[in-house]
Design a protein around this motif. Structure first.
Motif, PDB file in Angstrom:
ATOM      1  N   THR A  18      39.638  36.184  30.252  1.00  0.00           N
ATOM      2  CA  THR A  18      40.605  36.255  31.341  1.00  0.00           C
ATOM      3  C   THR A  18      41.595  35.104  31.226  1.00  0.00           C
ATOM      4  OG1 THR A  18      38.996  37.346  32.742  1.00  0.00           O
ATOM      5  CG2 THR A  18      40.837  36.265  33.840  1.00  0.00           C
TER       6      THR A  18
ATOM      7  N   TYR B 194      44.280  32.735  32.553  1.00  0.00           N
ATOM      8  CA  TYR B 194      44.571  32.218  33.886  1.00  0.00           C
ATOM      9  C   TYR B 194      45.373  30.935  33.768  1.00  0.00           C
ATOM     10  CZ  TYR B 194      42.144  34.109  38.047  1.00  0.00           C
ATOM     11  OH  TYR B 194      41.773  34.812  39.154  1.00  0.00           O
TER      12      TYR B 194
ATOM     13  N   SER C 265      47.760  33.299  39.505  1.00  0.00           N
ATOM     14  CA  SER C 265      47.459  34.088  38.313  1.00  0.00           C
ATOM     15  C   SER C 265      48.752  34.702  37.828  1.00  0.00           C
ATOM     16  CB  SER C 265      46.441  35.188  38.632  1.00  0.00           C
ATOM     17  OG  SER C 265      46.905  35.995  39.695  1.00  0.00           O
TER      18      SER C 265
END
Ligand SMILES: [Zn+2]
Length: 278
Positions: free
Chosen positions: A189, A191, A224
């Motif tokens: 992920t 970020y 984000s």
């Protein structure tokens, strides 16, 4: 380059974000059910949320040529409320046959508590019973290493589960290896403030190779960046990696993983329809 975002919370984004994603080469996304920023009070709140995920977001994405898919569950944060969780788990099968519903997720652990583990196991039971794929959230920062180990143990204890149909998300340098070694898919992920940067994701592709690896933006309520996957593509190009390698990670791998779900009816924009149907 076309890409598919495997994990993005579009309910928390504006319609402008859909338009931007479409211009950046995004052709589709999968949206796991998650926390709404506050704890919900009743099973009806979840029923409405699942309607939003399976109906409204699909239409909103479609306006920009994006194909939207989703996953259903009660997330680990709200799993502390065991009785509400059980009501939600009981209601989920109402939605499992709808177009675009890919499986159970994102389930997992948050603070690695007993109640979270109980509800995680009950979600695994649901997935096994209805032959669903699974998408997993691993905890943040200080709880990640221990939580990932607990999750992998619980997954491996259940012999009914096909590891190739489970995606363990938010892996980092200290958790990626056991996930891949046990035959699961691993998601990184990207970020701005925690989890993984495009640079660190590129490092991990270089270290482990592209098999069973995915990159996503999360694109949630907090800080984000919904266009983080294109940032990863740029970083890989800057390092001189082949387009075919980059494309495998951001497009072919999502097609392979999600394609295991019967509800993944994806019209590949890069393949003429006559060919894709054969
Ligand atoms: Zn998420």
């Amino acid at each position: 380059m076309y890409y598919f975002d495997p994990h993005i919370h579009m309910v928390s984004r504006t319609t402008d974000d859909y338009e931007t994603l479409s211009r950046m080469g995004c052709v589709g996304m999968s949206e796991p059910a998650f926390w709404a920023g506050f704890d919900r009070g009743s099973v009806e709140s979840f029923r409405d949320y699942f309607r939003q995920l399976t109906d409204f977001e699909k239409k909103r994405a479609g306006q920009f040529g994006l194909q939207h898919f989703t996953w259903l569950c009660i997330n680990a944060k709200e799993a502390e409320n065991v009785s509400l969780s059980r009501e939600v788990i009981k209601m989920i099968p109402e939605f499992l046959d709808l177009p675009g519903v890919l499986g159970i997720g994102e389930i997992g652990l948050n603070k690695n508590t007993k109640n979270e583990s109980i509800i995680f196991l009950e979600h695994l039971e649901l997935a096994a019973q209805f032959d669903q794929q699974i998408l997993i959230h691993t905890p943040h920062l200080e709880d990640k290493f221990q939580g990932t180990r607990m999750i992998l143990d619980m997954l491996c204890d259940d012999e009914r589960l096909d590891h190739h149909r489970v995606l363990v998300d938010h892996v980092e340098e200290h958790t990626i290896r056991p996930v891949l070694e046990k035959g699961f898919w691993a998601g990184m992920t990207l970020y701005p403030v925690s989890k993984c940067t495009p640079q660190r994701a590129a490092d991990m592709v270089e270290l482990y190779g592209p098999e069973r690896l995915l990159v996503n933006s999360a694109g949630d309520w907090g800080p984000s960046k919904p266009t983080a996957v294109p940032d990863f593509i740029v970083e890989m190009r800057r390092r001189g990696h082949a387009e075919s390698l980059i494309r495998k990670v951001v497009y072919e791998n999502p097609m392979e993983f999600f394609g295991q779900s019967p509800n993944f009816q994806f019209n590949r924009p890069d393949v003429p329809e006559a060919i894709s149907e054969t």
